[in-house]
Design an enzyme around this catalytic site. Structure first.
Site, PDB file in Angstrom:
ATOM      1  N   TRP A  54      22.682-164.592 -54.445  1.00  0.00           N
ATOM      2  CA  TRP A  54      21.617-164.719 -55.449  1.00  0.00           C
ATOM      3  C   TRP A  54      21.904-165.875 -56.388  1.00  0.00           C
ATOM      4  O   TRP A  54      20.992-166.622 -56.772  1.00  0.00           O
ATOM      5  CB  TRP A  54      21.416-163.416 -56.209  1.00  0.00           C
ATOM      6  CG  TRP A  54      20.924-162.314 -55.323  1.00  0.00           C
ATOM      7  CD1 TRP A  54      21.552-161.123 -55.071  1.00  0.00           C
ATOM      8  CD2 TRP A  54      19.718-162.296 -54.541  1.00  0.00           C
ATOM      9  NE1 TRP A  54      20.809-160.383 -54.194  1.00  0.00           N
ATOM     10  CE2 TRP A  54      19.683-161.075 -53.847  1.00  0.00           C
ATOM     11  CE3 TRP A  54      18.663-163.200 -54.366  1.00  0.00           C
ATOM     12  CZ2 TRP A  54      18.633-160.723 -52.990  1.00  0.00           C
ATOM     13  CZ3 TRP A  54      17.624-162.860 -53.508  1.00  0.00           C
ATOM     14  CH2 TRP A  54      17.614-161.634 -52.840  1.00  0.00           C
TER      15      TRP A  54
ATOM     16  N   ASP B   9      21.220-163.415 -64.559  1.00  0.00           N
ATOM     17  CA  ASP B   9      20.470-162.514 -63.682  1.00  0.00           C
ATOM     18  C   ASP B   9      21.156-161.149 -63.747  1.00  0.00           C
ATOM     19  O   ASP B   9      22.277-160.989 -63.285  1.00  0.00           O
ATOM     20  CB  ASP B   9      20.504-163.086 -62.256  1.00  0.00           C
ATOM     21  CG  ASP B   9      19.792-162.194 -61.239  1.00  0.00           C
ATOM     22  OD1 ASP B   9      19.356-161.086 -61.597  1.00  0.00           O
ATOM     23  OD2 ASP B   9      19.676-162.625 -60.066  1.00  0.00           O
TER      24      ASP B   9
ATOM     25  N   LYS C 185      15.714-152.649 -58.772  1.00  0.00           N
ATOM     26  CA  LYS C 185      17.092-152.229 -58.554  1.00  0.00           C
ATOM     27  C   LYS C 185      17.430-151.027 -59.432  1.00  0.00           C
ATOM     28  O   LYS C 185      17.986-150.053 -58.975  1.00  0.00           O
ATOM     29  CB  LYS C 185      18.073-153.371 -58.847  1.00  0.00           C
ATOM     30  CG  LYS C 185      17.785-154.655 -58.089  1.00  0.00           C
ATOM     31  CD  LYS C 185      18.027-154.513 -56.593  1.00  0.00           C
ATOM     32  CE  LYS C 185      17.328-155.583 -55.776  1.00  0.00           C
ATOM     33  NZ  LYS C 185      17.804-156.944 -55.961  1.00  0.00           N
TER      34      LYS C 185
HETATM   35  C1  LIG Z   1      17.490-158.249 -55.535  1.00  0.00           C
HETATM   36  C2  LIG Z   1      18.019-159.329 -56.350  1.00  0.00           C
HETATM   37  C3  LIG Z   1      17.314-160.530 -56.525  1.00  0.00           C
HETATM   38  C4  LIG Z   1      15.991-160.818 -55.838  1.00  0.00           C
HETATM   39  O1  LIG Z   1      15.002-160.029 -56.323  1.00  0.00           O
HETATM   40  P1  LIG Z   1      13.468-160.218 -55.853  1.00  0.00           P
HETATM   41  O2  LIG Z   1      12.745-159.396 -56.861  1.00  0.00           O
HETATM   42  O3  LIG Z   1      13.388-159.706 -54.461  1.00  0.00           O
HETATM   43  O4  LIG Z   1      13.151-161.652 -55.949  1.00  0.00           O
HETATM   44  C5  LIG Z   1      17.854-161.487 -57.348  1.00  0.00           C
HETATM   45  N1  LIG Z   1      19.027-161.293 -57.970  1.00  0.00           N
HETATM   46  C6  LIG Z   1      19.733-160.155 -57.817  1.00  0.00           C
HETATM   47  C7  LIG Z   1      21.025-159.972 -58.541  1.00  0.00           C
HETATM   48  C8  LIG Z   1      19.257-159.143 -57.003  1.00  0.00           C
HETATM   49  O5  LIG Z   1      19.958-158.007 -56.859  1.00  0.00           O
END
Ligand SMILES: *Cc1c(COP(=O)(O)O)cnc(C)c1O
Length: 361
Positions: free
Chosen positions: A101, A171, A195
């Site tokens: 990511w 993030d 998540k």
């Molecule tokens: C799942 C995830 C993403 C991507 O998320 P989307 O909503 O599918 O774009 C980005 N960063 C992290 C840390 C993730 O766990």
């Protein structure tokens, strides 16, 4: 009705209480004769829903007044572009590469300017967090970027990097609301909802006001400007209304539980059940260095691919879903987000013990 224990990394398990409440309110939300899905986002009813969601989130995280909370769309991945489009002034960003990511965010930013990888743990398959105490931060960096919890590899920063005065962008998708966070240390936090907070389709952005400006990269679409959404309080266009409503319910659930300190305590106990077992197991082994282990995503292996496959198959038959590891890592991964009940982890460990007895050499 029978519910499985869902260890998916995302979309992931939600609190049963929240799902039940949403089910009860499906046909007639609080006497208005319609579902939240059918309601105008300009209605008073929905204004209350989004207003309360924001207020509860602010309370839970202790978000300072000089930060905006935005409920946006496009998932976490859209932020990989939106961040440089809005925050690049010198067109320089420093990235710490701790997994896929972070790498995707780094690659996306390089479409708009200079993205520097100032540290990486790629050398050991991202099984640790690099030393971030003295990084070669660029003089002209607009920000330093981290992925705080690495969903795929199961690592988590225990201390934030020294950004040498630069804005920290993070993030938090897979650790959002799993523990208290000092928001004032960040310029921008974002998290995809699916998540730890709600349904896919919502991404939450917490951004310090001075980072919101009209000065964006040329060609930045209106919809991808933070200012557009900040000025309109997330109602510039139709927001992901139903998703925001569920997020709001999860915030309420967290508040009832005692807030983020209480949640952290539960998460630590829950994760310890699994890690303590892994540490003494004769068959299973965690893949992450101890000091960087995530409380949310726990990858593990047996060291024998055929046995891993058998484990996933048998665990599934026993009511444990989505334990297969990420396609790039193999093995297994148990995602044990806020809403995973302790009972789910206890039962998983019991199942692993059984499996070990049958298969350990
Ligand atoms: C799942 C995830 C993403 C991507 O998320 P989307 O909503 O599918 O774009 C980005 N960063 C992290 C840390 C993730 O766990």
């Amino acid at each position: 009705m029978s519910r499985v224990f869902n260890f998916s990394a995302g979309p992931a398990v939600l609190p049963e209480e929240v799902l039940k409440e949403a089910a009860e309110e499906m046909m007639d939300y609080r006497g208005c004769g319609m579902s939240v899905m059918e309601m105008s986002h300009r209605s008073k009813m929905f204004q209350t829903i989004i207003g309360e969601a924001e207020a509860d989130l602010r309370e839970l995280m202790g978000i300072p007044d000089n930060y905006k909370v935005l409920f946006l769309q496009g998932g976490a991945s859209q932020q990989f572009a939106m961040i440089p489009m809005n925050l690049f002034k010198n067109r320089v960003g420093d990235f710490i590469i701790t997994g896929q990511w972070a790498k995707k965010a780094y690659q996306e930013a390089s479409l708009y300017g200079k993205a520097n990888a100032v540290a990486s743990s790629a050398d050991k398959t991202f099984s640790y967090i690099p030393d971030v105490s003295d990084l070669p931060i660029s003089e002209d960096a607009d920000y330093v970027y981290i992925c705080e919890n690495n969903t795929i590899y199961g690592t988590k920063y225990k201390t934030l990097p020294d950004t040498k005065g630069k804005t920290l962008v993070a993030d938090l998708s897979s650790c959002f609301l799993s523990e208290p966070v000092d928001v004032s240390k960040y310029g921008l936090i974002f998290a995809g909802a699916q998540k730890n907070v709600g349904p896919a389709g919502v991404v939450i952005v917490i951004i310090r006001e001075d980072l919101i400006s009209e000065e964006v990269l040329p060609g930045t679409p209106t919809m991808l400007r933070y200012k557009t959404h900040a000025d309109a309080v997330s109602l510039y266009n139709t927001p992901p209304a139903y998703g925001i409503y569920i997020c709001g319910k999860v915030f309420q659930w967290l508040k009832k539980l005692g807030g983020l300190n209480a949640m952290k305590e539960i998460n630590e106990k829950k994760a310890a059940l699994l890690y303590d077992f892994l540490d003494q197991s004769k068959l299973f082994k965690g893949t992450v260095v101890k000091e960087d282990r995530s409380l949310m995503n726990v990858p593990f292996i047996t060291g024998d691919e055929a046995l891993d496959e058998l484990f996933v198959k048998e665990s599934r038959a026993a009511g444990f879903e989505n334990l297969k590891g990420h396609r790039t890592v193999g093995g297994m991964r148990a995602s044990i987000y806020n809403a995973m009940p302790t009972e789910g982890v206890e039962k998983l460990v019991a199942f692993m013990k059984d499996f070990e007895e049958k298969h350990a050499k």
